[in-house]
Enzyme design. Sequence first.
Site, PDB file in Angstrom:
ATOM      1  N   ASP A  72     -24.972  31.748 -75.076  1.00 55.80           N
ATOM      2  CA  ASP A  72     -23.924  31.551 -76.088  1.00 55.80           C
ATOM      3  C   ASP A  72     -22.539  31.643 -75.456  1.00 55.80           C
ATOM      4  OD1 ASP A  72     -24.379  34.311 -75.531  1.00 55.80           O
ATOM      5  OD2 ASP A  72     -23.100  34.802 -77.225  1.00 55.80           O
ATOM      6  N   GLU A  73     -21.570  31.128 -76.169  1.00 50.72           N
ATOM      7  CA  GLU A  73     -20.147  31.275 -75.837  1.00 50.72           C
ATOM      8  C   GLU A  73     -19.844  31.001 -74.363  1.00 50.72           C
ATOM      9  OE1 GLU A  73     -18.753  34.382 -79.292  1.00 50.72           O
ATOM     10  OE2 GLU A  73     -19.615  35.222 -77.468  1.00 50.72           O
ATOM     11  N   ALA A  74     -20.497  29.989 -73.818  1.00 50.88           N
ATOM     12  CA  ALA A  74     -20.258  29.602 -72.417  1.00 50.88           C
ATOM     13  C   ALA A  74     -19.067  28.656 -72.356  1.00 50.88           C
ATOM     14  CB  ALA A  74     -21.514  28.969 -71.838  1.00 50.88           C
TER      15      ALA A  74
END
Length: 544
Positions: free
Chosen positions: A349-351
């Site tokens: 996530d949230e890369a």
Amino acid sequence: MRRHHSTTPRHRTRATRTARVLGALLLTAAGALTVGATAPKATPQTPAARATPLGQVVPAPASVTPGGQPYRVTAGTVLRVDDDPAAERVAAYLAGVLRPSTGYPLPLVHEGGNAIRLHLTPGQYGAEGYRLQSGPRGVTLTAGTAAGLFHGVQTLRQLLPASVEKDTRQPGPWLIAGGTLTDTPRYAYRGAMLDVSRHFFTVDQVKRYIDELALYKINTLHLHLSDDQGWRIAVDSWPRLATYGGSTQVGGGPGGFYTKDDYREIVRHAASRFLQVVPEIDMPGHTNAALASYPELNCDGIAPPLYTGTSVGFSSLCVPKEVTYTFVEDVVRELAALTPGRYLHIGGDEAHSTSHEDYVAFMNRVQPIVAKYGKTVIGWHQLTGATPAPGALAQYWGLDSTSATEKAQVAQAAQHGTGLILSPADRLYLDMKYDSKTKLGLSWAGYVEVRRSYDWDPGAYLPGAPASAVRGVEAPMWTETLTKSADIEYMAFPRVAGVAELGWSPQATHDWDAYRTRLAAQGPRWDALGITYYKSPQVPWPAS
């Protein structure tokens, strides 16, 4: 986004509380439990009305047929057990719950008529189900597996007065309502996640949370073991991950990490409560602790400083470098060897600092590594933006307001075979504030009161996703603002009980008004166990 920017009552000592909450027992086989002893005839002092109705438990049972007089646990009750180790462990566990508060000896015996009888019956009630039958001469719990028997015991203890949870002798009477209860879970995956990266929690603190989760038939503990603020598991081939990457936390505290023996103890304790442990190594983002520990993992070869803030999306492993995959394989290999469960969570996530092209390339390299070491991939739902491996599960953490495009991407993956774990942040994130007055937690996903957390249907939640794709639900607990067990409990209880019911109980039993009444009855039990909880105004808690 997932991680944007109380009062504590008396607690028992950890040793005493661990013994009282669930008992230090490793339960590993199948069984059937009969609680027996000739009960005295009902008198005006022991009326059936004083027994908790069979259906007034959490999670709600699948089927209840009330009827007949209650059973009363007395000083004459004994525990009759087949000559089977698993049955003996279950009987010893039940005795450990009942003995301190009742004051009764409850001896374990292999023969005798007035007895608690344990009999193994493989093949009945599925992997986790059970049947409870109660009448004046006994209470019989039957299960096809030890897990089912264990879950049945949790129901049995809720049918007794809340004072049964205390560690000193109480007056009773100890009545169990008459009738038959048959119970099997709706979903096989019923989880809770604990973030030990933002703030580190000790082995004993994790074990305490496991004990509390097991009370409500939750069967999975997802441990978030790495993030920008701290790396929490020892890796022999990359030792600085723990010794340096684990040396701080949010706010600049000392941090900490689990040795391999520490982690094994968490896994062992979870197994004794019939929870599997799902370890998470978040990547390619949320990796500053790793990048700070080893310069070669950075594209420019320069290690950033350790990070103690709460921002997200600024870190990324260097996708083009081959050393990145040496690192990933070493970590996965060592962690898989420590983890008997089938799953390994790879985050994803949230890369925001990883290009889409690099993200897809990274997931295409990493998922086969997980499979190589015998594990099934779980990833946050952004994994569906790449190509989920066969059998992989995507954990959805979006909101009601998440874009239709993003929801459709997840639904399309589900239509093509990717299983779903539902963790909508504006319903199941346990670190979300209850309301504007809540001192702990965050509010980026909105305020999440008890009804909002409970009152929805996982099978019909995500538009376009087949109900059959939903493997279960999970309640994450992010710990930017949480530093002690009382903080975890206050944010988890009472909401985690509702999550457990969403995962266990059939949709036909789902009713907010009935649930809030059953939930209210849990308050005195939590008081007896020393669990901190939020007294939501939506719940009719009994007067103190």
